[in-house]
Design an enzyme around this catalytic site. Structure first.
Site, PDB file in Angstrom:
ATOM      1  N   HIS A 185       0.784  -1.231   0.048  1.00 58.58           N
ATOM      2  CA  HIS A 185      -0.116  -0.026  -0.090  1.00 58.58           C
ATOM      3  C   HIS A 185       0.853   1.111  -0.093  1.00 58.58           C
ATOM      4  O   HIS A 185       0.449   1.990  -0.763  1.00 58.58           O
ATOM      5  CB  HIS A 185      -0.984  -0.073   1.372  1.00 58.58           C
ATOM      6  N   GLU A 186       1.920   1.325   0.710  1.00 63.11           N
ATOM      7  CA  GLU A 186       2.578   2.341   0.916  1.00 63.11           C
ATOM      8  C   GLU A 186       3.456   2.578  -0.372  1.00 63.11           C
ATOM      9  O   GLU A 186       3.793   3.645  -0.858  1.00 63.11           O
ATOM     10  CB  GLU A 186       3.602   2.239   2.125  1.00 63.11           C
ATOM     11  N   HIS A 228       1.506   4.644  -2.838  1.00 65.44           N
ATOM     12  CA  HIS A 228       1.809   6.075  -2.696  1.00 65.44           C
ATOM     13  C   HIS A 228       3.059   6.431  -3.413  1.00 65.44           C
ATOM     14  O   HIS A 228       2.880   7.741  -3.990  1.00 65.44           O
ATOM     15  CB  HIS A 228       1.849   6.372  -1.263  1.00 65.44           C
TER      16      HIS A 228
END
Length: 231
Positions: free
Chosen positions: A102-103, A106
């Protein structure tokens, strides 16, 4: 009349927001704990999974760092660092890999100049102003004899906080979508582990939804208390 408004029926909005936030926090911690106890079949750590995803995306310049805490993972676009919490960095659980991916989502958003992420970054200075000064300005307006100009300025500043949180929603959901897509097509997790990753990331996304609802309810309360000039 303002004093009555602070402790009157509108206070129920604060309680509702608090209950929603507490439930969302419990739900994300419950799901993370559940799948943090499920080791991935390939034994890949969160840090190794992140490095693999970043390198495949051409983001060799992004450094991965360990940070203290649990679920304090974040991507910093200013210094291009992916910060993984102690509960993610070395863990080989399905949950840790999902959070790391998920990071990475980003970081890829930053690389591709994802519009909502750019908008969110642009709003940060105004949001800091709103979160720090909105309530003091409203209270100052009350102290100065119900000065509606100051009160309205305070309400508009608080509305910026709500706007920021609304803009954050597509940023977070998109990062999770990217993570699931990457993991589904990679060898980091098996196909039967992907639904577990989805569950962890969905639970995490709900915390942002809860934050929007809670803050919007606070804004509504401020409008109900102070929005009528006749008061």
């Amino acid at each position: 009349m303002y004093t009555y408004g602070f402790f009157g029926p509108s206070y129920l909005l604060i309680i509702i927001g608090l209950v929603i936030s507490l439930w969302a926090s419990w739900y994300v911690n419950h799901n993370f704990k559940k799948y943090d106890e499920v080791p991935s079949h390939h034994g890949t750590s969160g840090a190794d999974a992140a490095r693999f995803i970043l390198d495949n995306a051409g983001l060799q310049n992004v450094q991965i760092q360990r940070v203290s805490g649990k679920l304090t993972d974040n991507y910093n676009p200013t210094n291009k660092t992916l910060n993984l919490s102690e509960s993610t960095y070395d863990s080989t659980s399905v949950a840790a890999i999902g959070v790391a991916a998920h990071e990475c989502g980003h970081a890829i958003q930053d690389q591709t100049s994802y519009a909502p992420m750019r908008l969110r970054s642009a709003l940060v200075p105004a949001v800091n102003l709103g979160s720090n000064f909105s309530i003091p300005i409203i209270l100052l307006g009350v102290i100065l004899g119900a000065n509606q100009t100051l009160i309205q300025i305070g309400i508009w500043l608080f509305a910026l906080v709500v706007l920021f949180q609304v803009v954050t929603l597509p940023v977070e959901f998109n990062a999770s979508g990217r993570a699931v897509k990457i993991l589904s097509s990679s060898t980091l997790v098996d196909s039967d582990e992907v639904p577990m990753v989805k569950q962890v990331l969905f639970a995490a996304a709900l915390t942002y939804v809860a934050a929007v609802i809670s803050t919007a309810l606070q804004l509504l309360r401020l409008i109900l208390i102070f929005g009528d000039n006749r008061n």
